[in-house]
Design a protein around this motif. Structure first.
Motif, short mmCIF file in Angstrom:
data_model
loop_
_atom_site.label_atom_id
_atom_site.label_comp_id
_atom_site.label_asym_id
_atom_site.label_seq_id
_atom_site.Cartn_x
_atom_site.Cartn_y
_atom_site.Cartn_z
N ASP A 184 -25.64 42.95 40.23
CA ASP A 184 -25.73 41.54 40.61
C ASP A 184 -25.43 40.57 39.46
N ARG A 185 -24.90 41.07 38.35
CA ARG A 185 -24.60 40.17 37.25
C ARG A 185 -23.22 39.54 37.44
N LEU A 186 -22.98 38.44 36.74
CA LEU A 186 -21.67 37.80 36.77
C LEU A 186 -20.63 38.72 36.14
N ILE A 187 -19.45 38.74 36.71
CA ILE A 187 -18.36 39.59 36.22
C ILE A 187 -17.33 38.68 35.54
N SER A 188 -16.94 39.03 34.33
CA SER A 188 -15.96 38.21 33.61
C SER A 188 -14.56 38.46 34.17
N TRP A 189 -13.65 37.53 33.89
CA TRP A 189 -12.27 37.70 34.33
C TRP A 189 -11.63 38.95 33.72
N PRO A 190 -11.77 39.22 32.41
CA PRO A 190 -11.19 40.46 31.87
C PRO A 190 -11.78 41.72 32.54
N GLU A 191 -13.08 41.71 32.84
CA GLU A 191 -13.68 42.85 33.55
C GLU A 191 -13.06 43.02 34.93
N HIS A 192 -12.85 41.93 35.60
CA HIS A 192 -12.27 41.96 36.94
C HIS A 192 -10.84 42.48 36.90
N GLN A 193 -10.08 42.02 35.92
CA GLN A 193 -8.70 42.50 35.77
C GLN A 193 -8.67 44.00 35.47
N ALA A 194 -9.58 44.46 34.63
CA ALA A 194 -9.65 45.89 34.31
C ALA A 194 -10.02 46.70 35.55
N TRP A 195 -10.94 46.16 36.36
CA TRP A 195 -11.33 46.82 37.61
C TRP A 195 -10.11 46.96 38.53
N PHE A 196 -9.30 45.89 38.64
CA PHE A 196 -8.14 45.92 39.52
C PHE A 196 -7.10 46.93 39.02
N LYS A 197 -6.92 46.98 37.72
CA LYS A 197 -5.97 47.95 37.15
C LYS A 197 -6.40 49.38 37.47
N GLN A 198 -7.70 49.64 37.34
CA GLN A 198 -8.23 50.97 37.66
C GLN A 198 -8.10 51.26 39.16
N LEU A 199 -8.37 50.23 39.98
CA LEU A 199 -8.26 50.38 41.43
C LEU A 199 -6.86 50.81 41.85
N GLN A 200 -5.85 50.21 41.21
CA GLN A 200 -4.46 50.52 41.55
C GLN A 200 -4.09 51.97 41.26
N GLN A 201 -4.83 52.62 40.36
CA GLN A 201 -4.54 54.00 39.99
C GLN A 201 -5.46 55.01 40.68
N ASP A 202 -6.36 54.53 41.54
CA ASP A 202 -7.36 55.39 42.17
C ASP A 202 -7.00 55.61 43.64
N SER A 203 -6.50 56.79 43.95
CA SER A 203 -6.08 57.09 45.33
C SER A 203 -7.26 57.30 46.27
N GLN A 204 -8.47 57.36 45.73
CA GLN A 204 -9.66 57.56 46.57
C GLN A 204 -10.21 56.23 47.10
N LYS A 205 -9.65 55.10 46.64
CA LYS A 205 -10.19 53.79 47.02
C LYS A 205 -9.14 52.94 47.73
N THR A 206 -9.62 52.20 48.71
CA THR A 206 -8.78 51.25 49.45
C THR A 206 -9.53 49.92 49.49
N TYR A 207 -8.86 48.86 49.10
CA TYR A 207 -9.49 47.54 49.05
C TYR A 207 -8.62 46.58 49.84
N LEU A 208 -9.17 46.02 50.92
CA LEU A 208 -8.41 45.18 51.84
C LEU A 208 -8.94 43.75 51.86
N ILE A 209 -8.05 42.82 52.13
CA ILE A 209 -8.39 41.41 52.30
C ILE A 209 -8.33 41.09 53.79
N LEU A 210 -9.38 40.42 54.30
CA LEU A 210 -9.36 39.94 55.68
C LEU A 210 -8.80 38.52 55.70
N TRP A 211 -7.77 38.34 56.50
CA TRP A 211 -7.14 37.03 56.69
C TRP A 211 -7.44 36.55 58.10
#
Length: 196
Positions: free
Chosen positions: A38-65
């Motif tokens: 529940d802590r605040l996430i910094s922008w560099p942390e968020h960018q690192a998370w996204f980079k890792q997400l892109q390389q992880d075939s076990q995870k799917t992250y979708l946006i609802l429009w």
């Protein structure tokens, strides 16, 4: 916003274009309050998370429009050969009533289309009563009340685990949806999942 005014709901994979929006949503107090972290996430942390997400075939992250406007997320992690764990949140405040139910239906429908997946699993913090109530409405099975996980707002809590056998969802979907307002069911039946 009236339910009848909503024309279109679709899910697309998270891309760089929505990354800053998701970072903003994830740091909103009402979203952080119901997360394991529940802590605040910094922008560099968020960018690192996204980079890792892109390389992880076990995870799917979708946006609802909704009507071509991003309002929330739906995400899955393959945690066993035949089990997907899922989570979601709505970041936008201007959504029509029933959007949370739509996410619940979408998660079950998405997982049920994956024929190798037998079980959909969700973890919920024990003080998140609205999500627990929604899982109960949909006939999830509570498989673990959870051990003590910590204290938030001077209240001890645990992490509860719910399971859904997808064969049951395929068999009972129409009966479950009969408990839900018809406009939401109609919108759910028109949801699209787009892949890049």
């Amino acid at each position: 916003m009236q339910l009848k005014d909503v024309l279109h709901n679709r899910f697309t994979p998270l891309s760089q274009h929505e990354l800053q929006q998701v970072w903003h949503w994830r740091n909103l107090p009402h979203i952080r309050a119901n997360m394991h972290n529940d802590r605040l996430i910094s922008w560099p942390e968020h960018q690192a998370w996204f980079k890792q997400l892109q390389q992880d075939s076990q995870k799917t992250y979708l946006i609802l429009w909704q009507n071509n406007r991003p309002i929330g997320t739906l995400y899955f992690t393959l945690i066993a050969d035949s089990t997907l764990e899922w989570g979601c949140y709505i970041g936008d405040q201007q959504v029509w009533p029933g959007s949370g139910l739509l996410l619940e239906i979408a998660a079950l429908d998405y997982a049920a289309r994956c024929h190798s997946i037998l079980t959909l699993q969700a973890e919920v913090l024990s003080f998140n009563h609205s999500v627990i109530k929604m899982h109960t409405l949909f006939d999830y099975q509570l498989i673990n009340q959870g051990d003590y996980a910590g204290v938030r707002n001077n209240q001890a809590y645990s992490v509860m685990t719910f399971n859904y056998q997808l064969a049951d969802w395929r068999k009972n979907r129409s009966n479950i949806l009969a408990k839900i307002p018809k406009q939401i069911v109609a919108a759910a039946n028109l949801i699209e999942f787009k892949h890049e």
